[in-house]
Design a protein around this motif. Structure first.
Motif, PDB file in Angstrom:
ATOM      1  N   ILE A   1       3.099 -21.316   0.609  1.00 14.96           N
ATOM      2  CA  ILE A   1       3.911 -20.167  -0.123  1.00 14.96           C
ATOM      3  C   ILE A   1       3.849 -18.901   0.767  1.00 14.96           C
ATOM      4  O   ILE A   1       2.860 -18.732   1.821  1.00 14.96           O
ATOM      5  N   GLU A   2       4.741 -17.869   0.490  1.00 12.55           N
ATOM      6  CA  GLU A   2       4.637 -16.753   1.396  1.00 12.55           C
ATOM      7  C   GLU A   2       3.815 -15.853   0.995  1.00 12.55           C
ATOM      8  O   GLU A   2       3.424 -15.391  -0.054  1.00 12.55           O
ATOM      9  N   ILE A   3       2.981 -15.274   2.101  1.00 13.15           N
ATOM     10  CA  ILE A   3       1.966 -14.404   1.920  1.00 13.15           C
ATOM     11  C   ILE A   3       2.206 -13.223   2.895  1.00 13.15           C
ATOM     12  O   ILE A   3       1.955 -13.356   4.003  1.00 13.15           O
ATOM     13  N   THR A   4       2.638 -11.993   2.263  1.00 11.51           N
ATOM     14  CA  THR A   4       3.002 -11.014   3.263  1.00 11.51           C
ATOM     15  C   THR A   4       1.867  -9.821   3.142  1.00 11.51           C
ATOM     16  O   THR A   4       1.262  -9.443   2.045  1.00 11.51           O
ATOM     17  N   MET A   5       1.869  -9.172   4.297  1.00 10.05           N
ATOM     18  CA  MET A   5       1.072  -8.111   4.372  1.00 10.05           C
ATOM     19  C   MET A   5       2.038  -6.967   5.053  1.00 10.05           C
ATOM     20  O   MET A   5       2.544  -7.300   6.118  1.00 10.05           O
ATOM     21  N   GLU A   6       1.918  -5.829   4.656  1.00  7.20           N
ATOM     22  CA  GLU A   6       2.176  -4.613   5.062  1.00  7.20           C
ATOM     23  C   GLU A   6       1.500  -4.039   6.186  1.00  7.20           C
ATOM     24  O   GLU A   6       0.009  -4.039   6.044  1.00  7.20           O
ATOM     25  N   ALA A   7       2.284  -3.459   7.308  1.00  6.07           N
ATOM     26  CA  ALA A   7       1.335  -2.921   8.482  1.00  6.07           C
ATOM     27  C   ALA A   7       2.004  -1.688   8.974  1.00  6.07           C
ATOM     28  O   ALA A   7       3.182  -1.833   9.327  1.00  6.07           O
ATOM     29  N   ASN A   8       1.252  -0.844   9.410  1.00  4.68           N
ATOM     30  CA  ASN A   8       1.760   0.172  10.308  1.00  4.68           C
ATOM     31  C   ASN A   8       1.615  -0.127  11.748  1.00  4.68           C
ATOM     32  O   ASN A   8       0.400  -0.417  12.104  1.00  4.68           O
ATOM     33  N   PRO A   9       2.585   0.287  12.633  1.00  4.88           N
ATOM     34  CA  PRO A   9       2.468   0.061  13.701  1.00  4.88           C
ATOM     35  C   PRO A   9       1.192   0.648  14.508  1.00  4.88           C
ATOM     36  O   PRO A   9       0.432   0.185  15.632  1.00  4.88           O
ATOM     37  N   SER A  10       0.795   1.916  14.168  1.00  2.10           N
ATOM     38  CA  SER A  10      -0.411   2.492  14.586  1.00  2.10           C
ATOM     39  C   SER A  10      -1.676   2.133  14.165  1.00  2.10           C
ATOM     40  O   SER A  10      -2.889   2.420  15.078  1.00  2.10           O
ATOM     41  N   SER A  11      -1.611   0.992  13.309  1.00  2.00           N
ATOM     42  CA  SER A  11      -2.768   0.355  13.082  1.00  2.00           C
ATOM     43  C   SER A  11      -2.960  -1.037  13.435  1.00  2.00           C
ATOM     44  O   SER A  11      -3.865  -1.819  13.071  1.00  2.00           O
ATOM     45  N   VAL A  12      -1.974  -1.609  14.360  1.00  2.00           N
ATOM     46  CA  VAL A  12      -2.006  -2.911  14.805  1.00  2.00           C
ATOM     47  C   VAL A  12      -2.980  -3.121  15.924  1.00  2.00           C
ATOM     48  O   VAL A  12      -2.877  -2.360  16.897  1.00  2.00           O
ATOM     49  N   GLU A  13      -3.459  -4.001  15.880  1.00  2.00           N
ATOM     50  CA  GLU A  13      -4.437  -4.737  17.113  1.00  2.00           C
ATOM     51  C   GLU A  13      -4.286  -6.152  16.873  1.00  2.00           C
ATOM     52  O   GLU A  13      -4.362  -6.740  15.882  1.00  2.00           O
TER      53      GLU A  13
ATOM     54  N   GLY B   1       0.875  -1.316  -0.008  1.00  2.00           N
ATOM     55  CA  GLY B   1       0.007  -0.090  -0.092  1.00  2.00           C
ATOM     56  C   GLY B   1       0.803   1.191   0.141  1.00  2.00           C
ATOM     57  O   GLY B   1       1.879   1.119  -0.329  1.00  2.00           O
ATOM     58  N   GLY B   2       0.074   2.246   0.365  1.00  2.00           N
ATOM     59  CA  GLY B   2      -0.885   2.281   1.309  1.00  2.00           C
ATOM     60  C   GLY B   2      -0.584   1.492   2.729  1.00  2.00           C
ATOM     61  O   GLY B   2       0.420   1.344   3.003  1.00  2.00           O
ATOM     62  N   THR B   3      -1.648   1.542   3.370  1.00  2.00           N
ATOM     63  CA  THR B   3      -1.780   0.632   4.635  1.00  2.00           C
ATOM     64  C   THR B   3      -2.835  -0.434   4.597  1.00  2.00           C
ATOM     65  O   THR B   3      -3.711  -0.405   4.889  1.00  2.00           O
ATOM     66  N   PRO B   4      -2.327  -1.771   4.119  1.00  2.00           N
ATOM     67  CA  PRO B   4      -3.142  -2.784   4.123  1.00  2.00           C
ATOM     68  C   PRO B   4      -3.630  -3.420   5.536  1.00  2.00           C
ATOM     69  O   PRO B   4      -4.623  -3.826   5.457  1.00  2.00           O
ATOM     70  N   SER B   5      -3.101  -2.831   6.588  1.00  2.00           N
ATOM     71  CA  SER B   5      -3.492  -3.137   7.820  1.00  2.00           C
ATOM     72  C   SER B   5      -4.768  -2.507   8.148  1.00  2.00           C
ATOM     73  O   SER B   5      -5.330  -2.593   9.162  1.00  2.00           O
ATOM     74  N   LEU B   6      -5.320  -1.511   7.411  1.00  2.00           N
ATOM     75  CA  LEU B   6      -6.474  -0.899   7.663  1.00  2.00           C
ATOM     76  C   LEU B   6      -7.610  -1.773   7.111  1.00  2.00           C
ATOM     77  O   LEU B   6      -8.746  -1.443   7.180  1.00  2.00           O
ATOM     78  N   MET B   7      -7.256  -2.744   6.263  1.00  2.00           N
ATOM     79  CA  MET B   7      -8.141  -3.737   5.722  1.00  2.00           C
ATOM     80  C   MET B   7      -8.830  -4.506   6.790  1.00  2.00           C
ATOM     81  O   MET B   7      -8.216  -5.076   7.829  1.00  2.00           O
ATOM     82  N   ASN B   8     -10.240  -4.938   6.726  1.00  2.00           N
ATOM     83  CA  ASN B   8     -10.729  -5.729   7.512  1.00  2.00           C
ATOM     84  C   ASN B   8     -10.191  -7.283   7.202  1.00  2.00           C
ATOM     85  O   ASN B   8      -9.833  -7.385   6.092  1.00  2.00           O
ATOM     86  N   PRO B   9     -10.020  -8.412   8.266  1.00  2.00           N
ATOM     87  CA  PRO B   9      -9.744  -9.585   8.112  1.00  2.00           C
ATOM     88  C   PRO B   9     -10.694 -10.072   7.055  1.00  2.00           C
ATOM     89  O   PRO B   9      -9.902 -10.834   6.166  1.00  2.00           O
ATOM     90  N   SER B  10     -11.758  -9.610   6.911  1.00  2.00           N
ATOM     91  CA  SER B  10     -12.645 -10.422   5.896  1.00  2.00           C
ATOM     92  C   SER B  10     -12.348 -10.070   4.509  1.00  2.00           C
ATOM     93  O   SER B  10     -12.482 -10.911   3.526  1.00  2.00           O
ATOM     94  N   THR B  11     -11.695  -8.798   4.355  1.00  2.32           N
ATOM     95  CA  THR B  11     -11.431  -8.351   3.190  1.00  2.32           C
ATOM     96  C   THR B  11     -10.291  -8.971   2.651  1.00  2.32           C
ATOM     97  O   THR B  11     -10.030  -9.664   1.457  1.00  2.32           O
ATOM     98  N   VAL B  12      -9.119  -9.074   3.454  1.00  4.09           N
ATOM     99  CA  VAL B  12      -8.098  -9.944   3.104  1.00  4.09           C
ATOM    100  C   VAL B  12      -8.268 -11.598   2.762  1.00  4.09           C
ATOM    101  O   VAL B  12      -7.853 -11.966   1.826  1.00  4.09           O
TER     102      VAL B  12
END
Length: 400
Positions: A111-123, A83-94
């Motif tokens: 296989i490797e499946i990577t998601m970018e995330a920002n610490p401020s959006s981590v739960e 992204g952007g910030t993919p960790s703003l996506m709902n898990p259902s979207t992913v």
């Protein structure tokens, strides 16, 4: 700060090993961020109203179907949610996106499946939801390990948020990486030495370490042009780069690419696909792709504006604005540009097959004599550490 407890590294064996082949990746671009960082020129957008994730998900799936027609049947070797910030996506979207990829291409287990995330959006709940959806590697945009520089970089998190995110990622995902930006204003080698060693004490297996660059069109560009933002000069940047290579190698995370460092076997499979000049499908606003059709490679690029892309997909089945056929010489240049970033270098036979020629003997001899490149047997060519400092010039010389 206390270092985090080191995890059991044997659990990483669950992911498929690197075969050395370029592979086929799928890149999905989530274009939305909570805030735009002042150094960032990526295709990211801030929206003050909630994003219609169901509508965007349907569009991702629709564009996948069109790209599948272009690519033909493929076995996916990696997926990257960027992204952007993919960790703003709902898990259902992913989950829906990954299910769609599995529907259109063959996606083996492991296989490797990577998601970018920002610490401020981590739960924790969201992280567990992403893991349940199939994500097995997270890449955190930490960027600095002191609050002063995090504020300067426009980040929404502080160091405490970053350490919380790192701890959660290590608990939940089989693989974890995080990014740091160095060559910040007034940064000394000693300061970077301490910060980098601290980062390595937190890292599991991978770090991405980027020099701060001033990109046109960003707020930092205007400040720099006005003389209000001064970054380290070329000599200081080179010292910081050399220190980066020395420290990471000594601590067991040597560089395998100019800005990426990993424990052996933990290199990013998806990024290796780019650097080895493999094929990849680009899905979403502003995504790029490379797809081989017969003897030709097609470069794809989609509309950058999220809402504009969405309307195109809903009308035409895709948001691609460009499908350019790359000739052999263009492919050879791209292979060289990407491959020389890697410690493993470029497959010379592949480059010669595309370009129809050998490297210019005089140019190669000059670069060899000055210690900027080296041969690996008769089959590969790579940059030396000195060559990495002037990578663009080396590529330009060899491509001529």
């Amino acid at each position: 700060m206390d270092t985090l407890e080191q995890p059991d590294l044997t659990r990483y064996a669950a992911l498929l090993p690197d075969t050395g082949e370029p592979g086929f990746g799928v890149y999905v671009h989530w274009p939305f961020c909570a805030a735009k960082c002042p150094y960032c020129d990526f295709n990211s957008h801030v929206r003050h109203q909630p994003v219609d994730q169901e509508r965007f998900t349907a569009a991702f799936l629709k564009e996948m179907a069109t790209v599948r027609q272009l690519s033909g049947p493929k076995t996916v070797t990696s997926v990257f949610l960027g992204g952007g910030t993919p960790s703003l996506m709902n898990p259902s979207t992913v989950s829906a996106i990954l299910d769609g990829i599995g529907k259109h291409w063959h996606m083996p287990d492991g296989i490797e499946i990577t998601m970018e995330a920002n610490p401020s959006s981590v739960e924790a709940e969201r992280f567990r939801g992403y893991r349940a959806a199939g994500v097995n590697r997270v890449s955190l945009g930490v960027q600095a390990l002191n609050d002063r520089d995090l504020k300067f970089l426009g980040r929404l998190h502080d160091v405490a948020d970053a350490l919380k995110a790192i701890k959660l990622a290590r608990e939940i995902f089989p693989r974890m990486s995080f990014d740091l930006i160095y060559a910040r204003p007034n940064q000394t080698v000693d300061e970077w030495d301490r910060e980098l060693k601290e980062a390595i004490s937190y890292a599991v297996d991978h770090l991405s370490l980027y020099q701060l660059t001033i990109e046109e069109g960003t707020p930092f560009y205007g400040l720099h042009k006005a003389g209000k933002l001064v970054v380290p000069d070329g000599d200081q940047s080179a010292l910081l780069y050399e220190a980066t290579q020395e420290i990471t190698a000594r601590e067991g995370l040597p560089a395998y690419e100019v800005s990426n460092h990993a424990r052996p076997g933990a290199e990013s499979r998806h990024n290796l696909t780019y650097w080895r000049y493999g094929d990849y499908a680009g899905i979403g606003p502003g995504a790029h792709g490379r797809l081989t059709r017969g003897s030709m490679k097609i470069a794809t690029a989609t509309e950058r504006r999220p809402e504009g892309w969405l309307e195109l997909v809903e009308r035409d089945g895709h948001g691609m604005l460009d499908q350019e056929q790359l000739g052999y010489e263009e492919q050879a240049d791209e292979l060289l540009l990407m491959g020389l970033r890697l410690k493993e270098g470029v497959d010379l036979a592949r480059w010669q097959q595309l370009s129809g020629r050998d490297p210019d003997p005089k140019r190669e001899e000059f670069l060899l004599e000055h210690g900027f490149i080296e041969r690996i047997g008769n089959s590969r060519l790579r940059c030396t550490p000195s060559g990495m400092l002037i990578l663009d010039s080396v590529v330009a010389d060899l491509a001529c």
